[in-house]
Design a protein around this motif. Structure first.
Motif, PDB file in Angstrom:
ATOM      1  N   TYR A  71     -32.237  32.341 -20.022  1.00  0.00           N
ATOM      2  CA  TYR A  71     -31.754  32.372 -21.609  1.00  0.00           C
ATOM      3  C   TYR A  71     -32.700  33.299 -22.339  1.00  0.00           C
ATOM      4  O   TYR A  71     -33.972  33.368 -22.256  1.00  0.00           O
ATOM      5  CB  TYR A  71     -31.926  30.987 -22.174  1.00  0.00           C
ATOM      6  N   LEU A  92     -25.809  37.645 -16.143  1.00  0.00           N
ATOM      7  CA  LEU A  92     -25.087  36.318 -15.571  1.00  0.00           C
ATOM      8  C   LEU A  92     -24.465  36.736 -14.270  1.00  0.00           C
ATOM      9  O   LEU A  92     -23.793  37.462 -13.868  1.00  0.00           O
ATOM     10  CB  LEU A  92     -24.040  36.090 -16.671  1.00  0.00           C
ATOM     11  N   GLY A 135     -22.852  32.372 -12.741  1.00  0.00           N
ATOM     12  CA  GLY A 135     -22.779  31.294 -13.749  1.00  0.00           C
ATOM     13  C   GLY A 135     -24.202  30.953 -14.018  1.00  0.00           C
ATOM     14  O   GLY A 135     -24.749  30.253 -14.939  1.00  0.00           O
ATOM     15  N   LYS A 136     -25.335  31.770 -13.218  1.00  0.00           N
ATOM     16  CA  LYS A 136     -26.652  31.738 -13.594  1.00  0.00           C
ATOM     17  C   LYS A 136     -27.183  32.820 -14.447  1.00  0.00           C
ATOM     18  O   LYS A 136     -26.749  33.502 -13.989  1.00  0.00           O
ATOM     19  CB  LYS A 136     -27.433  31.365 -12.326  1.00  0.00           C
ATOM     20  N   ALA A 137     -28.341  32.528 -15.348  1.00  0.00           N
ATOM     21  CA  ALA A 137     -28.935  33.663 -16.064  1.00  0.00           C
ATOM     22  C   ALA A 137     -29.946  32.927 -17.174  1.00  0.00           C
ATOM     23  O   ALA A 137     -29.838  31.768 -17.398  1.00  0.00           O
ATOM     24  CB  ALA A 137     -27.584  34.072 -17.143  1.00  0.00           C
ATOM     25  N   GLN A 152     -22.180  36.132 -24.668  1.00  0.00           N
ATOM     26  CA  GLN A 152     -21.203  35.857 -23.124  1.00  0.00           C
ATOM     27  C   GLN A 152     -21.187  34.548 -22.879  1.00  0.00           C
ATOM     28  O   GLN A 152     -22.198  33.669 -23.217  1.00  0.00           O
ATOM     29  CB  GLN A 152     -21.925  36.719 -21.949  1.00  0.00           C
ATOM     30  N   LYS A 200     -21.506  31.501 -20.843  1.00  0.00           N
ATOM     31  CA  LYS A 200     -22.259  31.063 -19.646  1.00  0.00           C
ATOM     32  C   LYS A 200     -21.587  29.943 -18.953  1.00  0.00           C
ATOM     33  O   LYS A 200     -21.543  30.026 -17.440  1.00  0.00           O
ATOM     34  CB  LYS A 200     -23.599  30.513 -20.021  1.00  0.00           C
TER      35      LYS A 200
END
Ligand code: NAD
Length: 507
Positions: free
Chosen positions: A464, A457, A460-462, A421, A423
């Protein structure tokens, strides 16, 4: 002046019998090179320095004959056999295809440390900084000088900044050892790790690690921009400065210039096997052949070379004669000032004046004394510590001439499908997707960060998560099939569970 000696590990076969001479490769150089080298050799001969010159052809004459490197195999053989090169400045021809011979010599011979002592000759040479006495120790092989450059799109070219742990360890250890051996009080490290957290951050980190082994030496870290400003303003607050290649290149010229003239300083390029000694200035084609160049920089380099081979007494005699000549107001045009100078001399007259004063000491300038015990600076070999490396995603760089980040973002998300995906996308390091600002200027160079499709996600934050290399390959193949112009990729890694890639500005 402190004892500035440069000694490396020399095996017992290298030790000389009393009447043996050290063989030294000598390059006469271009422009003013032959004039100042002749002056230097005359002084070495007059002091009966036990060296034997073996001349090598380098530079302009080879460049002109079509050798773009400026050096041929015969010269390499001589330099590698002698292990020591005394080199006058070389002219690097303008134009594409010509490699800087200096950079080639430093990198090919592994001359990792560039050591440049700078000291004022107040009041005999005009300077705003009478107490200046600074040694710049510059990393000589890495950084942007690796010279790995690419044009990637219509708009964008890049240069890779490579900083390595062994490179940092060697130069920083050398700086601390230098301070210890030459009884210097402080080592200042200059970096820009508020911006370059990984590359300059590594240099800073290694400085802290190695600094712990030298508790009696004062230590400080400064950001290069304010550090340079302070160094130029109050050099008396500095002692030894260690920094990476580009910053070192700049600050060493700044410091040499504020002593009064770049024509005065010499430098040593030290490696574990070989060493090269040269003036810091260039070949000065504007004054070549006029017999007016100041040979002091190369004479200083030659005294460093004598110290390097353990000829301390000869080095001391030359250095004191040079100081006495300057103190007596016998000055070449570049440093002549009618308020303090007594005689304006040409290169040959200056050389004769130094030779006349061999055995004398300056009265007002501090005479040097190089009689201390000979101590070797030894750099331990590098030991790589094993760390766990995991792939956490990939940055795919795409050449795209559109201007709306939402358009390429949406197309990329569709193209990636379930493989990985998207990011975020940055343009020149600034996040433009998702939720970019319309004011951000975009070029045709888009860095598109893909992470595991398993990661959650939100806006925009996830986190790693580890990804398989096969996913990266599949993603690239899909993007290519859908018409994206992929110009390069950078894998995103963690080492021992720590993220080792920068976030986008605004990520
Ligand atoms: P430069 O150092 O040769 O000259 C800069 C100015 O300083 C000139 O005005 C020159 O006349 C003066 N100057 C330099 N040395 C002097 C001396 N010993 N006595 C009196 N005045 C002196 O720098 P540049 O003009 O930028 O470069 C000329 C050439 O030298 C270029 O081809 C460059 O690539 C080469 N270069 C070689 C080296 C090296 O071999 N280590 C280093 C720097 C530049």
């Amino acid at each position: 002046m402190k004892n500035q000696l440069f000694i490396q590990d020399r095996s017992s076969e290298d030790l000389l019998l009393p009447d043996q001479k050290t063989k030294v490769a000598v390059a006469m150089g271009d422009g003013i090179g032959p004039e100042i080298m002749e002056a230097t050799l005359k002084i070495l001969e007059a002091v009966q320095a036990p060296i034997e010159a073996e001349f090598v052809k380098l530079g302009e004459q080879l460049y002109r004959a079509g050798n773009t490197a400026g050096i041929d195999p015969e010269a390499w053989d001589i330099i590698r056999r002698n292990k020591i090169l005394l080199k006058a400045p070389i002219t690097t021809p303008q134009g594409k295809g010509y490699k800087s011979l200096n950079v080639t010599l430093r990198k090919s011979l592994g001359l990792f440390a560039n050591v440049r002592p700078c000291k004022s000759f107040h009041p005999f040479i005009a300077t705003k900084h009478p107490k200046l006495d600074v040694v710049i120790i510059r990393e000589n092989e890495e950084d942007l000088y690796a010279g790995i450059e690419h044009r990637q799109t219509q708009d964008v070219v890049q240069c890779l900044k490579l900083i390595t742990r062994p490179g940092c360890e060697r130069i920083i250890r050398y700086a601390f050892e230098y301070a210890r051996v030459y009884e210097r009080k402080k080592v200042t490290c200059m970096v820009k790790d508020n911006i370059m957290k990984l590359t300059d951050g590594l240099f800073h980190q290694v400085f802290k690690e190695i600094g712990k082994e030298y508790p009696s030496i004062e230590q400080e870290v400064q950001i290069i921009d304010i550090g340079t400003a302070k160094l130029a303003d109050s050099p008396e607050n500095y002692d030894v400065v260690v920094t990476s290649n580009l910053y070192g290149d700049i600050i060493s010229d700044v410091v040499a210039q504020i002593t009064g003239s770049v024509g005065l300083a010499g430098s040593a390029n030290i490696g574990t096997d070989c060493a090269m000694f040269e003036a810091i200035h260039g070949s000065a084609p504007d004054i070549a052949g006029k017999n007016i160049a100041n040979p002091s920089g190369l004479i200083n380099a030659a005294t460093m070379m004598l110290m390097h081979i353990g000829e301390m007494e000869k080095a001391q005699i030359i250095q004191n004669a040079l100081l006495k000549t300057i103190e007596d107001g016998i000055h070449t045009g570049d440093i002549y000032d009618e308020k303090v100078s007594r005689r304006k001399v040409n290169t040959e007259e200056f050389t004769a004046a130094v030779i006349e004063r061999l055995g004398q000491e300056p009265q007002e300038l501090e005479a040097v004394s190089y009689t201390g015990e000979k101590e070797q600076i030894l750099i331990p070999s590098y030991e790589r510590k094993k760390q766990e490396k995991s792939l956490m995603g990939v940055d795919v760089f795409i050449d795209w001439e559109g201007t709306d980040p939402d358009v390429i973002g949406t197309r990329l998300q569709e193209a990636a499908g379930r493989i990985m995906q998207l990011k975020m996308i940055t343009n020149r390091g600034v996040k433009v997707f998702p939720n970019g600002l319309p004011e951000t200027f975009c070029t045709d160079h888009w860095r598109c960060r893909f992470i595991s499709s398993e990661a959650k996600l939100v806006n925009g934050k996830a986190d790693y998560l580890p990804v398989y290399y096969e996913s990266v390959v599949a993603l690239l193949s899909e993007l290519h099939a859908k018409g994206f112009d992929v110009i390069k990729t950078e894998n995103l890694y963690s080492f021992d569970g720590k993220r080792q890639f920068s976030l986008g500005q605004g990520e």
